[in-house]
Design an enzyme around this catalytic site. Structure first.
Site, PDB file in Angstrom:
ATOM      1  CE1 TYR A 112      40.144  28.718  45.139  1.00 19.61           C
ATOM      2  CE2 TYR A 112      42.926  27.680  45.674  1.00 19.61           C
ATOM      3  CZ  TYR A 112      41.726  28.531  45.715  1.00 19.61           C
ATOM      4  OH  TYR A 112      41.772  29.729  46.218  1.00 19.61           O
ATOM      5  CG  PHE A 150      43.175  55.004  34.089  1.00 24.86           C
ATOM      6  CD1 PHE A 150      42.386  55.965  32.842  1.00 24.86           C
ATOM      7  CD2 PHE A 150      43.203  54.780  34.659  1.00 24.86           C
ATOM      8  CE1 PHE A 150      41.143  55.524  32.782  1.00 24.86           C
ATOM      9  CE2 PHE A 150      41.613  54.158  34.235  1.00 24.86           C
ATOM     10  CZ  PHE A 150      40.855  54.551  33.341  1.00 24.86           C
ATOM     11  CG  ASP A 151      39.744  57.793  36.472  1.00 23.95           C
ATOM     12  OD1 ASP A 151      40.343  56.295  35.873  1.00 23.95           O
ATOM     13  OD2 ASP A 151      38.888  58.123  35.874  1.00 23.95           O
ATOM     14  CG  ASP A 174      48.321  52.073  33.867  1.00 21.49           C
ATOM     15  OD1 ASP A 174      48.393  51.184  33.657  1.00 21.49           O
ATOM     16  OD2 ASP A 174      47.902  52.915  34.368  1.00 21.49           O
ATOM     17  CB  ALA A 207      46.258  49.570  30.096  1.00 23.28           C
ATOM     18  CE  LYS A 263      41.447  50.223  29.805  1.00 22.27           C
ATOM     19  NZ  LYS A 263      41.811  50.498  30.922  1.00 22.27           N
ATOM     20  CG  HIS A 306      33.104  60.918  35.273  1.00 21.33           C
ATOM     21  ND1 HIS A 306      33.760  61.277  36.772  1.00 21.33           N
ATOM     22  CD2 HIS A 306      33.472  60.055  34.887  1.00 21.33           C
ATOM     23  CE1 HIS A 306      35.113  59.886  36.891  1.00 21.33           C
ATOM     24  NE2 HIS A 306      34.666  59.926  35.299  1.00 21.33           N
TER      25      HIS A 306
HETATM   26  C1  PLP Z   1      41.528  50.978  31.926  1.00 16.57           C
HETATM   27  C2  PLP Z   1      42.961  51.973  32.653  1.00 16.57           C
HETATM   28  C3  PLP Z   1      43.456  51.391  33.873  1.00 16.57           C
HETATM   29  C4  PLP Z   1      41.783  50.809  35.406  1.00 16.57           C
HETATM   30  O1  PLP Z   1      41.860  48.935  35.239  1.00 16.57           O
HETATM   31  P1  PLP Z   1      40.499  48.341  34.354  1.00 16.57           P
HETATM   32  O2  PLP Z   1      40.697  47.064  34.272  1.00 16.57           O
HETATM   33  O3  PLP Z   1      39.729  49.333  34.221  1.00 16.57           O
HETATM   34  O4  PLP Z   1      40.354  48.484  36.337  1.00 16.57           O
HETATM   35  C5  PLP Z   1      44.681  51.445  34.461  1.00 16.57           C
HETATM   36  N1  PLP Z   1      45.393  52.413  33.853  1.00 16.57           N
HETATM   37  C6  PLP Z   1      45.123  53.119  32.536  1.00 16.57           C
HETATM   38  C7  PLP Z   1      45.838  53.201  31.663  1.00 16.57           C
HETATM   39  C8  PLP Z   1      43.665  52.246  32.161  1.00 16.57           C
HETATM   40  O5  PLP Z   1      43.705  52.478  30.902  1.00 16.57           O
END
Ligand code: PLP
Length: 459
Positions: free
Chosen positions: A73, A125-126, A215, A217, A258, A450
């Site tokens: 843990y 990103f969304d 950000d 990813a 990613k 979507h």
């Molecule tokens: C995928 C992504 C996110 C969100 O990450 P999740 O792992 O899907 O929650 C944030 N910013 C970017 C640029 C992304 O491609």
């Protein structure tokens, strides 16, 4: 431009069969799915390019890591292994695992934003935009205008628009809670940000005492593009480029689904703000889990420590970006328009150019996504007016800046023959493009439509 397919830098030792449906079966499946690709069952899809998020193939080392994972843990050895890697790559005082990217956004953004505050980004990103708005703040996009010139070969179409950014710094003085640099710029077509641009944004943020959040990813793909396209970095290692990118920022959020080549996971970090780090940790413990696992299993931490290093391997990146470049070159030879030069994680087809007779309110990007499924069982998705939705004030349909059908390429999953099949399918679709019809929404939820909307083909 002839591009040679880059040989896979791995052998395949485990396979998952693909089920090939007939055209009639696909017609029935997409109708049953209300012409929304998110409702398709994955077993009815031949080549799944819906997303590159969490759809990666892990290596034998990562699978072995899952067995070694320490499920304690608190203070798990897998956590310490992960921290060793993140220390080396990013050089941040505080790094914390979370269950995925949006969890990082959820624990961080309420500490920086509230009603009346704004966040500025090269493009949100969304889910990132959603988490800004959930705090009551406003998200402002500020991408270089070059991103909109879909067929112009500009090397860094993901950059912040610096003249506009300076205006925004002035206009919103005192109200800016955070600046976010998304690398690579997902919504603009997986387009990279240059180190020069990141340095300028970093300097401006320092001048205005604003925190800069990466950000991250697709941090590794972005670093690879910097090495390829920015002369100063020709001889640098990917690791050194990654280190500089992170050091130019104060905070980072990362979806590890990613470039860390995982199926689940994320990270959040603060370079040297001890006070913020303590608050972050408190949020993680409340929402995600104790700070040494952050909502993941010990085995996931182990796989992430390995995946982060595999993700920055130059040979792996050369092959990965090479796949997208190969696809781009074949499509270009056929005159099939797409965001170019091709981005890091996928190919963004220009549905507006291919289907000029379909107006934005009949969703060209969605029409092309459905057509690719009917033609060859390929699942992509709309990044255009269908995804953008309605103006929240007037409920009128918004015309998006782009009408893309995105073909995201999962890492280490598909081979050259799969990519060739995509090109064959696109050639057939191009030849009968004039006969392809648009779509109408017959039911939609209030937000993020979507994923859930029901559609119907127009006659
Ligand atoms: C995928 C992504 C996110 C969100 O990450 P999740 O792992 O899907 O929650 C944030 N910013 C970017 C640029 C992304 O491609």
């Amino acid at each position: 431009m002839a591009v040679k397919y880059v040989m896979e830098p791995f052998r395949i030792k485990m396979v998952e069969p693909i089920r090939i449906l007939t055209r009639e079966e696909r017609e029935a499946a997409i109708k049953e799915a209300n012409y929304n690709v998110f409702y398709l069952r994955s077993e009815d899809v031949a080549i799944d390019l819906l997303t590159d998020s969490g759809t990666n193939a892990m290596s034998s080392e990562q699978w072995a890591g899952l067995m070694r994972g320490d499920e304690s843990y608190a203070g798990s050895s897998s956590f310490y292994k992960l921290m060793e890697v993140t220390d080396r790559l990013f050089g941040y005082n505080y790094v914390q695992p979370v269950h995925q990217g949006r969890a990082a956004e959820k624990v961080l953004f309420p500490l920086l934003l509230k009603e009346g505050k704004v966040a500025i980004s090269n493009m949100f990103f969304d889910t990132t935009r959603a988490h800004v708005e959930l705090t009551g703040g406003r998200a402002i996009d500020c991408v270089t205008p070059e991103a909109r010139e879909v067929q112009s070969k500009v090397p860094f179409k993901g950059n912040m628009d610096l003249p506009r950014f300076k205006e925004l710094l002035h206009e919103y003085e005192g109200r800016i809670g955070v600046v976010v640099m998304t690398v690579t710029n997902n919504s603009a077509g997986g387009q990279p940000v240059s180190m020069a641009n990141l340095r300028e944004v970093s300097a401006l943020c320092k001048e205005h005492s604003l925190p800069l959040c990466l950000d991250a990813a697709r941090f590794a793909e972005n670093a690879y593009f910097i090495k390829q396209r920015e002369e100063e970095f020709t001889d640098s290692s990917i690791e050194d480029i990654v280190h500089e990118m992170f050091q130019l920022c104060d905070l980072f959020t990362m979806s590890a689904k990613k470039d860390a080549i995982l199926n689940i996971g994320g990270l959040v970090g603060a370079k040297d703000n001890e006070e913020l780090a303590l608050k972050l940790k408190a949020n993680v413990i409340s929402f995600e889990g104790y700070s040494s696992y952050g909502g993941l299993a010990g085995r996931d931490l182990e796989a992430m420590a390995i995946g982060l290093l595999e993700g920055i391997d130059e040979q792996q990146l050369h092959y990965r970006i090479g796949q997208v470049e190969y696809l781009s070159a074949l499509l270009e030879k056929e005159g099939i328009a797409h965001q170019s030069p091709a981005g890091g994680h996928g190919l963004f087809l220009d549905a507006k150019a291919l289907l000029p007779h379909i107006p934005y309110y009949e969703f060209p990007g969605q029409a092309l996504a459905v057509e690719l499924y009917l033609e060859a069982g390929i699942r992509g998705c709309d990044i255009g007016s269908y995804m953008m939705g309605n103006d929240p004030d007037t409920l009128e349909q918004i015309e998006a800046e782009f009408e893309f059908t995105r073909l995201a390429i999962p890492r280490r999953v598909y081979t050259q023959a799969h990519l060739d099949l995509i090109v064959e399918a696109m050639k057939n679709i191009r030849d009968r493009a004039a006969s392809i019809k648009g779509y109408r929404i017959i039911w939609e939820p209030p937000i993020l439509r979507h994923f859930q909307a029901h559609l119907e083909p127009l006659e």
